[in-house]
Design an enzyme around this catalytic site. Sequence first.
Site, mmCIF file in Angstrom:
data_model
loop_
_atom_site.group_PDB
_atom_site.id
_atom_site.type_symbol
_atom_site.label_atom_id
_atom_site.label_comp_id
_atom_site.label_asym_id
_atom_site.label_seq_id
_atom_site.Cartn_x
_atom_site.Cartn_y
_atom_site.Cartn_z
ATOM 1 N N LYS A 27 -13.154 2.225 -3.462
ATOM 2 C CA LYS A 27 -14.214 2.523 -2.359
ATOM 3 C C LYS A 27 -15.412 3.291 -3.153
ATOM 4 C CE LYS A 27 -11.359 2.536 1.738
ATOM 5 N NZ LYS A 27 -10.727 3.291 2.587
ATOM 6 N N GLU B 294 0.931 -1.224 -0.011
ATOM 7 C CA GLU B 294 -0.023 0.081 0.023
ATOM 8 C C GLU B 294 0.871 1.447 -0.030
ATOM 9 O OE1 GLU B 294 -4.249 0.873 1.764
ATOM 10 O OE2 GLU B 294 -2.578 1.106 3.342
ATOM 11 N N HIS C 12 7.062 -26.580 1.991
ATOM 12 C CA HIS C 12 6.373 -27.641 1.101
ATOM 13 C C HIS C 12 5.515 -27.072 0.324
ATOM 14 C CE1 HIS C 12 8.206 -31.256 2.699
ATOM 15 N NE2 HIS C 12 8.126 -30.885 4.001
#
Length: 284
Positions: free
Chosen positions: A249, A96, A127
């Site tokens: 937003k 960000e 793994h």
Amino acid sequence: MFGFENWVGGRYSVWSAIGLSVALYIGYDNFEAFLKGAEAFDNHFTSAPIEKNISFLGGLLTIWYNNFHKAQTKLVAPFDQYMHRFPAYLQQLSMESNGKSVTKDSKFVNYETGIVLFGEPCTNAQHSFFQLVHQGTKLIPADFILAAQSHNPIEENLHQRMLASNFFAQAEALMQGKDEAKVRSEGAADSLVPHKQFSGNRPTTSILAQKITPATLGALIAYYEHVTFVEGAIWGINSFDQWGVELGKVLAKVILNELGDKTDVSTHDSSTRNLINTFKAWSA
């Protein structure tokens, strides 16, 4: 309920008034130790010369691998299950902050900025994506984090010694690799020789703490905050705005109103429009 004042710095706000929620959860003594750990690293960052400044060197490593060796990602792997959400915390801090393509003087960059940060505790990561880190075609710098002392020592600290052995071995293996002569000396069949070779020269940063305490965690967060700041300063971008987040937003508010209407939408691009109308039909 706690409100954000306009001086609270978003993803850097754990040190500010919003940290009250953290203090209530862990107790003020622990929170104060957390703050003091960060303060110690703040003092180091502002006083240590560049050649000994850990955060500055960490930021330079990012620039070196990202901009000169085309490494677009970074792995953070704690050798501690208690820190399993730490890489996720750093994802917001890093991506960000520095996911920007415009400089502070309002010009589009012509070089790489920002890195894709990801991670898991190494006990899980070995793994999953460690195969790619060791033998893949992409260069992935890695940060390894280990505490010498466990919060739950068992069998004379056997479990922690097992973690430590992997901590040291992974870094050594990534650095040294394994060449053809070594593979053949181990008796590998000819058909398997290429598959068992490791190029080596793959970068890691090893962070060894005595114990993961509130002060240690505070210092670690402050370290990565300063690394992120150094990266942004060298790239010439503003690490503290977030216009990309704001766009989503704003659009979401418009679409939310449209989802409350039973009629099909006729706005947006064709893909978004069809998805919205399908959702509305299926959720009715």
